[in-house]
Write an enzyme that holds these catalytic residues in place. Structure first.
Site, PDB file in Angstrom:
ATOM      1  CG  ASN A   7      -1.922   1.095   1.245  1.00 10.75           C
ATOM      2  OD1 ASN A   7      -1.611   2.242   0.939  1.00 10.75           O
ATOM      3  ND2 ASN A   7      -3.150   0.768   1.610  1.00 10.75           N
ATOM      4  CG  HIS A  43      -8.131   2.967   1.458  1.00 10.84           C
ATOM      5  ND1 HIS A  43      -8.423   2.044   2.439  1.00 10.84           N
ATOM      6  CD2 HIS A  43      -9.242   3.728   1.336  1.00 10.84           C
ATOM      7  CE1 HIS A  43      -9.652   2.254   2.893  1.00 10.84           C
ATOM      8  NE2 HIS A  43     -10.167   3.273   2.240  1.00 10.84           N
ATOM      9  NE  ARG A  45      -8.516   6.708   4.430  1.00 10.10           N
ATOM     10  CZ  ARG A  45      -9.239   5.765   5.027  1.00 10.10           C
ATOM     11  NH1 ARG A  45     -10.561   5.935   5.130  1.00 10.10           N
ATOM     12  NH2 ARG A  45      -8.690   4.682   5.523  1.00 10.10           N
ATOM     13  CD  GLU A  70      -7.032  -1.709   0.856  1.00  9.70           C
ATOM     14  OE1 GLU A  70      -6.500  -2.808   1.077  1.00  9.70           O
ATOM     15  OE2 GLU A  70      -6.940  -0.727   1.629  1.00  9.70           O
ATOM     16  CG  HIS A 190      -5.728  -2.389   9.688  1.00  5.38           C
ATOM     17  ND1 HIS A 190      -6.118  -1.328   8.906  1.00  5.38           N
ATOM     18  CD2 HIS A 190      -5.560  -1.879  10.932  1.00  5.38           C
ATOM     19  CE1 HIS A 190      -6.211  -0.233   9.637  1.00  5.38           C
ATOM     20  NE2 HIS A 190      -5.864  -0.546  10.876  1.00  5.38           N
ATOM     21  CG  HIS A 214       1.404   2.942   9.280  1.00  8.71           C
ATOM     22  ND1 HIS A 214       1.457   4.310   9.136  1.00  8.71           N
ATOM     23  CD2 HIS A 214       1.841   2.680  10.542  1.00  8.71           C
ATOM     24  CE1 HIS A 214       1.909   4.859  10.257  1.00  8.71           C
ATOM     25  NE2 HIS A 214       2.145   3.895  11.125  1.00  8.71           N
TER      26      HIS A 214
END
Length: 237
Positions: A7, A43, A45, A70, A190, A214
């Protein structure tokens, strides 16, 4: 071997903090692939605070491995995915103001909505995955939506593992078995990290893919991006 999808949201966060194009998101994604990763995840947003919608379009032109987008299937997200046509779309029920994803779908309550969205994506040749907790009822619900895969939300595993409780993986092991029996492919993500990924992999049957961002980027600050990608790949063998 379980595939590693990296990611790159945090790369976009760093770029956006100063404006301009440093670091170059597209170049970093290509480098990550060159280092051996089998996928790139983003991802976006609604507020575009890290990945911008244009990034999703631009990455489609350069990503050579699996491309996973995502997000919460609001109208703008659905339109973006249908335009870009990634390898996979992962549906995540995050609120507009969420700092990060913090729960899986209630696939029973939202069955009809999820089925409608998934039908749209599948009709356009896009593999679908639903972000869910390690809850058997929710996994059974996911199977009824027509999804191709689920992505197990692994924060609770990571939390327990950090406390020394290796039994925290047990619900995920059981969830993986049920998913396989129901014909669902299995992804996970995650808070997975170099510390906990090997034990997770060893205890989760039929694990197709992990999505890690992350922790991987933070670890790379000390150990280097190429080195960290290969450390993950070795632990996922």
């Amino acid at each position: 071997m379980t595939k590693l999808s990296v990611n790159v949201n945090k790369i976009a966060t760093l770029r956006n903090s100063r404006g301009g194009n440093v670091p170059n998101l597209l170049k970093v994604a290509q480098d990550i692939e060159d280092f051996g990763a089998q996928g790139i995840t983003i991802h976006p947003r609604p507020d575009e605070r890290h990945i911008k919608y244009q990034d999703a379009r631009d990455l489609k032109k350069v990503v050579q491995t699996e491309y996973n987008i995502e997000g919460n299937p609001i109208r703008s997200f659905i339109d973006l995915v249908l335009e870009v046509k990634p390898t996979q779309v992962t549906l995540v029920p995050d609120a507009v103001d969420a700092i990060t994803s913090n729960a899986g779908w209630d696939t029973v309550k939202h069955k009809d909505f999820l089925k409608e969205v998934i039908d749209t994506f599948r009709n356009n040749g896009i593999r679908t995955s639903i972000f869910v907790d390690a809850n058997i009822k929710m996994i059974e619900g996911a199977a009824l939506t027509g999804a191709d895969r689920i992505e197990l939300y692994t924060e609770s595993y990571a939390h327990e593992y950090a406390k020394g409780n290796k039994n925290g993986v047990t619900p995920f092991t059981e969830a993986a078995k049920v998913a396989y029996q129901l014909g669902l492919g299995l992804n996970a993500g995650h808070d997975l990290s170099l510390d906990n990924i090997k034990y997770f992999k060893e205890n989760i049957p039929h694990l197709l893919e992990v999505s890690i961002g992350h922790a991987l980027i933070c670890e790379s600050l000390y150990l280097g991006l190429e080195n960290v990608v290969n450390m993950y790949l070795n632990k996922l063998k």
